[in-house]
Structure formats: C-alpha cells, structure tokens
Design a protein around this motif. Structure first.
Motif, PDB file in Angstrom:
ATOM      1  N   SER A  27      -8.158   2.780   5.913  1.00  0.00           N
ATOM      2  CA  SER A  27      -7.550   1.712   5.131  1.00  0.00           C
ATOM      3  C   SER A  27      -6.648   2.189   3.993  1.00  0.00           C
ATOM      4  CB  SER A  27      -8.623   0.779   4.577  1.00  0.00           C
ATOM      5  OG  SER A  27      -9.462   1.481   3.703  1.00  0.00           O
ATOM      6  N   GLU A  28      -6.710   3.437   3.596  1.00  0.00           N
ATOM      7  CA  GLU A  28      -5.845   3.924   2.518  1.00  0.00           C
ATOM      8  C   GLU A  28      -4.903   5.021   2.995  1.00  0.00           C
ATOM      9  OE1 GLU A  28      -5.353   2.511  -0.434  1.00  0.00           O
ATOM     10  OE2 GLU A  28      -6.738   1.010   0.342  1.00  0.00           O
ATOM     11  N   TYR A  29      -4.638   5.078   4.291  1.00  0.00           N
ATOM     12  CA  TYR A  29      -3.731   6.070   4.844  1.00  0.00           C
ATOM     13  C   TYR A  29      -2.402   5.389   5.144  1.00  0.00           C
ATOM     14  CZ  TYR A  29      -2.106   9.914   7.810  1.00  0.00           C
ATOM     15  OH  TYR A  29      -1.391  10.938   8.357  1.00  0.00           O
ATOM     16  N   TRP A  30      -1.318   5.911   4.635  1.00  0.00           N
ATOM     17  CA  TRP A  30      -0.004   5.273   4.728  1.00  0.00           C
ATOM     18  C   TRP A  30       0.422   4.999   6.161  1.00  0.00           C
ATOM     19  CZ3 TRP A  30       4.128   7.298   7.310  1.00  0.00           C
ATOM     20  CH2 TRP A  30       4.041   8.627   7.680  1.00  0.00           C
ATOM     21  N   ASP A  60       2.790   5.959   0.184  1.00  0.00           N
ATOM     22  CA  ASP A  60       3.577   7.202   0.307  1.00  0.00           C
ATOM     23  C   ASP A  60       5.013   6.832   0.670  1.00  0.00           C
ATOM     24  OD1 ASP A  60       4.722   9.687   0.943  1.00  0.00           O
ATOM     25  OD2 ASP A  60       2.771  10.484   1.508  1.00  0.00           O
ATOM     26  N   HIS A  61       5.808   6.627  -0.340  1.00  0.00           N
ATOM     27  CA  HIS A  61       7.171   6.122  -0.159  1.00  0.00           C
ATOM     28  C   HIS A  61       8.014   7.038   0.735  1.00  0.00           C
ATOM     29  CE1 HIS A  61      11.323   5.062  -1.223  1.00  0.00           C
ATOM     30  NE2 HIS A  61      10.815   3.831  -1.305  1.00  0.00           N
ATOM     31  N   ASN A  62       8.020   8.332   0.462  1.00  0.00           N
ATOM     32  CA  ASN A  62       8.885   9.250   1.199  1.00  0.00           C
ATOM     33  C   ASN A  62       8.520   9.329   2.679  1.00  0.00           C
ATOM     34  OD1 ASN A  62      10.336   9.845  -1.098  1.00  0.00           O
ATOM     35  ND2 ASN A  62       9.088  11.628  -1.603  1.00  0.00           N
ATOM     36  N   ARG A  63       7.254   9.494   2.980  1.00  0.00           N
ATOM     37  CA  ARG A  63       6.839   9.588   4.377  1.00  0.00           C
ATOM     38  C   ARG A  63       7.046   8.274   5.120  1.00  0.00           C
ATOM     39  NH1 ARG A  63       1.391  13.169   3.546  1.00  0.00           N
ATOM     40  NH2 ARG A  63       2.479  15.133   3.200  1.00  0.00           N
TER      41      ARG A  63
END
Length: 79
Positions: A27-30, A60-63
C-alpha cells in the motif's frame, strides 16, 4: 498489465484482481499506485485513476514520471 491487455493474453478481470491484490499488499509502494492508475484509466474510471496518479506522484515523483513516460512511449508509440 498494458502488454497483457493489449495482446489479449489474459482477460481484463483477471489482471484487475492481480493489480488490486498487489496494491493491498504494497500500500505504500509507488509502483502499486502507478499500475493501478493505468488499470483504472484503461477501464474508463477517470476519477479513481486521477487519485492513483496523485498518490504515486506523492510517493516517488521521479520514478512515477518515468513510468508514465515509458507507458506512453510503449503503449501509444509517442515520441
């Protein structure tokens, strides 16, 4: 998900159950939210897809941006 759906390798409902199970486990993995966003968008669930996009970008904006870039390049062959 996108490759399987586009090539009609597996039924959409089976893929959806796998994606939802993954999201619940991580649940907290981008990437879970990014995959959910694509699945929801493919099923014309715009509001839920937008929520998933916002969540994955916050995690995680970049990924997430790279993931969506690659989906657009691969899925839609956009340059």
């Amino acid at each position: 998900y996108v490759i399987g759906l586009d090539n009609h390798i597996i039924h959409n409902e089976n893929l959806r159950m796998k994606v939802e199970k993954t999201v619940l486990q991580n649940s907290e993995y981008w990437l879970s939210y990014a995959l959910s966003a694509v699945m929801l968008w493919a099923n014309n669930e715009e509001e839920a897809a937008n929520r998933a996009i916002v969540k994955t970008l916050n995690l995680d904006h970049n990924r997430a941006c790279l993931y969506f870039l690659l989906i657009n390049l691969i899925r839609f062959q956009r340059i």
